[in-house]
Design a protein around this motif. Structure first.
Motif, short mmCIF file in Angstrom:
data_model
loop_
_atom_site.label_atom_id
_atom_site.label_comp_id
_atom_site.label_asym_id
_atom_site.label_seq_id
_atom_site.Cartn_x
_atom_site.Cartn_y
_atom_site.Cartn_z
N GLU A 1 3.61 -5.53 5.80
CA GLU A 1 3.90 -5.92 4.41
C GLU A 1 5.21 -5.26 3.99
OE1 GLU A 1 4.30 -7.10 0.98
OE2 GLU A 1 2.17 -7.50 1.31
N ASP A 2 6.10 -6.01 3.32
CA ASP A 2 7.40 -5.45 2.95
C ASP A 2 7.48 -4.94 1.51
OD1 ASP A 2 7.37 -7.84 1.61
OD2 ASP A 2 9.14 -8.68 2.58
N ASN A 3 6.40 -5.02 0.76
CA ASN A 3 6.38 -4.51 -0.61
C ASN A 3 5.82 -3.09 -0.61
OD1 ASN A 3 5.47 -3.88 -3.33
ND2 ASN A 3 5.83 -6.03 -3.83
N LYS A 4 6.69 -2.10 -0.83
CA LYS A 4 6.28 -0.70 -0.73
C LYS A 4 5.20 -0.34 -1.75
CE LYS A 4 8.15 3.97 -0.32
NZ LYS A 4 7.10 4.62 -1.15
N ASP A 5 5.30 -0.86 -2.96
CA ASP A 5 4.30 -0.55 -3.98
C ASP A 5 2.91 -0.99 -3.53
OD1 ASP A 5 6.21 0.56 -5.65
OD2 ASP A 5 6.58 -1.34 -6.72
N ILE A 6 2.84 -2.19 -2.95
CA ILE A 6 1.56 -2.72 -2.47
C ILE A 6 1.04 -1.88 -1.31
CG2 ILE A 6 0.46 -4.66 -1.28
CD1 ILE A 6 2.19 -6.53 -2.93
N THR A 7 1.91 -1.57 -0.36
CA THR A 7 1.45 -0.83 0.82
C THR A 7 1.01 0.58 0.46
OG1 THR A 7 3.73 -0.18 1.35
CG2 THR A 7 2.86 -2.14 2.43
N ASP A 8 1.70 1.23 -0.47
CA ASP A 8 1.33 2.60 -0.86
C ASP A 8 -0.07 2.63 -1.47
OD1 ASP A 8 3.72 3.55 0.04
OD2 ASP A 8 4.64 3.79 -1.93
N ILE A 9 -0.34 1.68 -2.37
CA ILE A 9 -1.65 1.63 -3.03
C ILE A 9 -2.74 1.28 -2.04
CG2 ILE A 9 -3.03 0.38 -4.74
CD1 ILE A 9 -0.44 0.03 -6.37
N LEU A 10 -2.49 0.24 -1.23
CA LEU A 10 -3.51 -0.20 -0.27
C LEU A 10 -3.79 0.87 0.76
CD1 LEU A 10 -5.35 -2.38 0.76
CD2 LEU A 10 -3.40 -3.46 1.91
N ARG A 11 -2.75 1.52 1.25
CA ARG A 11 -2.94 2.59 2.24
C ARG A 11 -3.79 3.72 1.66
NH1 ARG A 11 2.41 4.67 4.80
NH2 ARG A 11 2.87 4.87 2.58
N ASP A 12 -3.53 4.10 0.42
CA ASP A 12 -4.29 5.18 -0.20
C ASP A 12 -5.77 4.81 -0.34
OD1 ASP A 12 -2.03 6.71 -0.40
OD2 ASP A 12 -1.67 6.28 -2.53
N PHE A 13 -6.04 3.59 -0.78
CA PHE A 13 -7.44 3.15 -0.92
C PHE A 13 -8.15 3.13 0.44
CE2 PHE A 13 -6.50 1.62 -5.23
CZ PHE A 13 -7.70 1.88 -5.86
N LEU A 14 -7.46 2.61 1.46
CA LEU A 14 -8.08 2.51 2.78
C LEU A 14 -8.32 3.89 3.39
CD1 LEU A 14 -6.04 -0.50 4.22
CD2 LEU A 14 -8.43 -0.50 3.51
N LYS A 15 -7.41 4.81 3.17
CA LYS A 15 -7.60 6.17 3.68
C LYS A 15 -8.77 6.85 2.99
CE LYS A 15 -3.07 7.29 5.58
NZ LYS A 15 -1.92 8.23 5.55
N MET A 16 -8.96 6.56 1.71
CA MET A 16 -10.12 7.12 0.99
C MET A 16 -11.44 6.59 1.56
SD MET A 16 -9.15 7.54 -3.05
CE MET A 16 -8.60 5.85 -3.32
N GLU A 17 -11.37 5.39 2.16
CA GLU A 17 -12.56 4.81 2.78
C GLU A 17 -12.76 5.32 4.20
OE1 GLU A 17 -14.85 2.81 1.44
OE2 GLU A 17 -13.83 2.93 -0.52
N GLY A 18 -11.83 6.16 4.68
CA GLY A 18 -12.00 6.77 5.99
C GLY A 18 -11.27 6.07 7.13
#
Length: 222
Positions: free
Chosen positions: A8-25
């Motif tokens: 994904e080339d949208n940094k705002d989207i990737t930052d948020i999604l990555r944080d949520f996924l990492k919280m899920e383990g």
């Protein structure tokens, strides 16, 4: 092996999604272009690919097609392209699902959890053209049944459950034969040879069970 690769080339989207996924383990890797994503996938692999369509250079459709040429890894397309033709194109190319932007993060997480549960917590292990049914204790290669001894089956299962990881000879031997086994460690080498003869196109030039010199072995999709 990385759990989730986000292309994904949208940094705002990737930052948020990555944080949520990492919280899920989940372990997460992000690539900003299709070319980077393909390069990472071919070198490191991933259990799930989350893919945008509108990328600079190679677009998401091309990336999906490229992934499908070598792997059955689940692909989840997330895109602002909402036309029916785009959705059909993504699914025809092999995407497992197509989600429109903007999306509800809770629904996306639920879909991801469902994919992981169906693919990686079922009784089947799938890697390239090899399928191992843990319940029925049957192995298939290119849809044909392969006859295996108990130890060969257990060895292949251990490899597939740890795909992409370098495993020491000692760890493998203790897991399959037991730390108190009277068998000689050399028996592992013999079983690796037999297993390669059954699952490799060219046993002397293996693409699945790779030797890591001085350490042990690593299983790859090939």
């Amino acid at each position: 092996m990385t759990d989730i690769l986000i292309i994904e080339d949208n940094k705002d989207i990737t930052d948020i999604l990555r944080d949520f996924l990492k919280m899920e383990g989940y372990s997460v890797e992000v690539c900003n272009t299709g070319e980077q994503g393909i390069a990472f996938f071919e070198q490191e692999n991933a259990r799930l690919v989350i893919l945008d369509i509108m990328l600079q250079g190679m677009d998401g459709f091309s990336v999906c097609k490229k992934i499908r040429e070598r792997s059955n890894t689940p692909v989840l397309i997330i895109s602002a392209k909402t036309e029916k033709e785009d959705k059909l194109n993504g699914l025809i190319l092999g995407a497992d699902d197509y989600i429109e932007k903007p999306y509800d993060i809770d629904i996306l997480i639920a879909k991801i959890q469902g994919i992981f549960k169906r693919r990686y917590q079922s009784s089947e292990l799938i890697s390239g053209d090899i399928k191992l049914d843990k319940q029925r204790r049957i192995v298939y290669r290119k849809e044909k049944t392969i006859t295996m001894t108990t130890k060969e089956f257990e060895l292949l299962q251990f490899f597939m459950e740890n795909s992409g990881k370098t495993l020491s000879k000692e760890l493998i031997f203790n897991k399959i034969w037991g730390i108190d086994s009277f068998s000689e460690p050399q028996t592992l080498t013999v079983h690796i040879k037999w297993l390669r003869e059954k699952i490799e196109e060219q046993p002397k030039a293996p693409k699945h069970i790779l030797t890591v010199w001085g350490v042990g072995y690593r299983f790859e999709e090939g």
